[in-house]
Design a protein around this motif. Structure first.
Motif, short mmCIF file in Angstrom:
data_model
loop_
_atom_site.label_atom_id
_atom_site.label_comp_id
_atom_site.label_asym_id
_atom_site.label_seq_id
_atom_site.Cartn_x
_atom_site.Cartn_y
_atom_site.Cartn_z
N GLU A 26 0.89 -1.09 0.07
CA GLU A 26 -0.02 0.09 0.05
C GLU A 26 0.76 1.14 -0.07
O GLU A 26 1.90 1.28 0.76
N TYR A 27 0.50 2.29 -0.88
CA TYR A 27 1.23 3.50 -0.96
C TYR A 27 0.05 4.50 -0.76
O TYR A 27 -0.97 4.57 -1.01
N THR A 28 0.59 5.79 -0.39
CA THR A 28 -0.35 7.09 -0.10
C THR A 28 -0.05 7.87 -1.46
O THR A 28 0.79 7.90 -1.94
N VAL A 29 -1.29 7.96 -2.02
CA VAL A 29 -1.35 8.95 -3.17
C VAL A 29 -1.13 10.31 -3.06
O VAL A 29 -1.49 11.04 -1.88
N LYS A 30 -0.03 10.89 -3.77
CA LYS A 30 0.28 12.33 -3.43
C LYS A 30 -0.62 13.09 -4.32
O LYS A 30 -0.86 14.33 -4.16
N ARG A 31 -0.95 12.71 -5.59
CA ARG A 31 -1.77 13.73 -6.45
C ARG A 31 -2.67 12.75 -7.26
O ARG A 31 -2.29 11.59 -7.55
N LYS A 32 -3.72 13.33 -7.64
CA LYS A 32 -4.96 12.59 -8.43
C LYS A 32 -4.22 12.06 -9.66
O LYS A 32 -3.69 12.34 -10.39
N PHE A 33 -4.71 10.61 -9.83
CA PHE A 33 -4.34 9.99 -11.22
C PHE A 33 -5.49 9.12 -11.37
O PHE A 33 -6.25 8.59 -10.54
N SER B 284 -5.35 9.21 -0.20
CA SER B 284 -5.98 7.82 -0.47
C SER B 284 -4.88 6.81 -0.44
O SER B 284 -3.68 7.06 -0.65
N ILE B 285 -5.16 5.54 -0.04
CA ILE B 285 -4.33 4.26 -0.25
C ILE B 285 -4.55 3.80 -1.41
O ILE B 285 -5.43 3.41 -2.08
N TYR B 286 -3.31 3.39 -2.12
CA TYR B 286 -3.39 2.72 -3.45
C TYR B 286 -2.65 1.29 -3.23
O TYR B 286 -1.25 1.56 -2.83
N LYS B 287 -3.18 0.13 -3.53
CA LYS B 287 -2.31 -0.91 -3.69
C LYS B 287 -1.83 -1.37 -4.91
O LYS B 287 -2.55 -1.28 -5.95
N ALA B 288 -0.48 -1.39 -4.87
CA ALA B 288 0.17 -1.92 -6.22
C ALA B 288 1.25 -2.84 -5.89
O ALA B 288 1.91 -2.88 -4.70
N SER B 289 1.69 -3.44 -6.89
CA SER B 289 3.02 -4.22 -7.01
C SER B 289 4.44 -3.27 -6.93
O SER B 289 4.06 -2.15 -7.19
N ASP B 290 5.19 -3.76 -6.08
CA ASP B 290 6.54 -2.72 -6.20
C ASP B 290 6.92 -2.47 -7.36
O ASP B 290 7.43 -1.10 -7.42
N GLN B 291 6.67 -3.04 -8.47
CA GLN B 291 7.05 -2.48 -9.89
C GLN B 291 6.14 -1.40 -10.39
O GLN B 291 6.74 -0.10 -10.69
N ARG B 292 5.05 -1.56 -10.25
CA ARG B 292 4.17 -0.56 -10.63
C ARG B 292 4.39 0.67 -9.61
O ARG B 292 3.99 1.81 -10.08
N ALA B 293 4.28 0.47 -8.32
CA ALA B 293 4.42 1.68 -7.54
C ALA B 293 5.68 2.14 -7.82
O ALA B 293 5.63 3.65 -7.73
N ALA B 294 6.89 1.80 -8.22
CA ALA B 294 8.18 2.42 -8.73
C ALA B 294 7.79 3.22 -9.72
O ALA B 294 8.23 4.41 -9.99
N GLU B 295 6.87 2.99 -10.87
CA GLU B 295 6.46 3.70 -11.93
C GLU B 295 5.70 4.85 -11.44
O GLU B 295 6.17 6.08 -11.88
N LEU B 296 4.81 4.87 -10.66
CA LEU B 296 4.16 5.80 -10.21
C LEU B 296 4.92 6.74 -9.29
O LEU B 296 4.51 8.10 -9.24
N GLN C 187 7.91 7.35 -9.56
CA GLN C 187 8.97 8.16 -10.27
C GLN C 187 8.20 9.37 -10.95
O GLN C 187 8.94 10.28 -11.11
N LYS C 188 6.86 9.30 -11.05
CA LYS C 188 6.32 10.25 -11.73
C LYS C 188 5.83 11.20 -10.75
O LYS C 188 4.91 12.03 -11.15
N GLY C 189 5.99 11.13 -9.56
CA GLY C 189 5.57 11.74 -8.50
C GLY C 189 3.91 11.67 -8.07
O GLY C 189 3.69 12.39 -7.46
N ILE C 190 3.72 10.45 -8.48
CA ILE C 190 2.35 10.30 -8.01
C ILE C 190 1.90 9.64 -6.58
O ILE C 190 1.06 9.80 -5.95
N LEU C 191 2.88 8.66 -6.39
CA LEU C 191 2.67 8.09 -5.02
C LEU C 191 3.96 8.39 -4.04
O LEU C 191 4.83 8.86 -4.65
N ASP C 192 3.49 8.19 -2.94
CA ASP C 192 4.48 8.70 -1.87
C ASP C 192 4.97 7.31 -1.32
O ASP C 192 4.88 6.24 -1.93
#
Length: 114
Positions: free
Chosen positions: A3-10, A23-35, A37-42
């Motif tokens: 689980e990751y904290t969302v930094k900006r709406k997507f 909000s909380i976003y569930k993602a694989s570590d790979q998908r979370a790394a992508e997001l 990198q884009k500044g979307i997830l904390d």
């Protein structure tokens, strides 16, 4: 999945769901790394041990999602997933993936002991 904290709406490109800041976003570590990198997830939200129902949730997905969403788990979790998959859907690709992961972790542990 973690689980990751969302930094900006997507809007999630896979589910098409909109996720709002804080909000909380569930993602694989790979998908979370992508997001991330884009500044979307904390940072990853600290979690207690994965529950049985969360482990079973992994297996309710399509094969490619099961594989991507379970990357980086420990040997014990892979063994549990392997056992559940053999008892449940019995998907050859998923079973082979989990067996490979368990073996790879075992080999890594052997090399680290040397």
């Amino acid at each position: 999945m973690s689980e990751y904290t969302v930094k900006r709406k997507f809007r999630d490109k896979h589910t098409k769901e909109i996720h709002l800041p804080d909000s909380i976003y569930k993602a694989s570590d790979q998908r979370a790394a992508e997001l991330r990198q884009k500044g979307i997830l904390d940072e990853k939200v600290k979690q207690e041990e994965t529950t049985e129902s969360e482990i079973e949730e992994f297996l309710d997905q399509k094969v490619e999602n099961v594989i991507s969403d379970t990357e980086g788990l420990g040997a014990e979790k892979y063994k549990k997933l392997l056992e559940l998959e053999k008892e449940g859907k019995k998907r050859k690709t998923v079973i082979e993936h989990f067996q490979t992961q368990v073996e790879a972790i075992g080999e890594e542990n052997e090399h680290s002991k040397s």
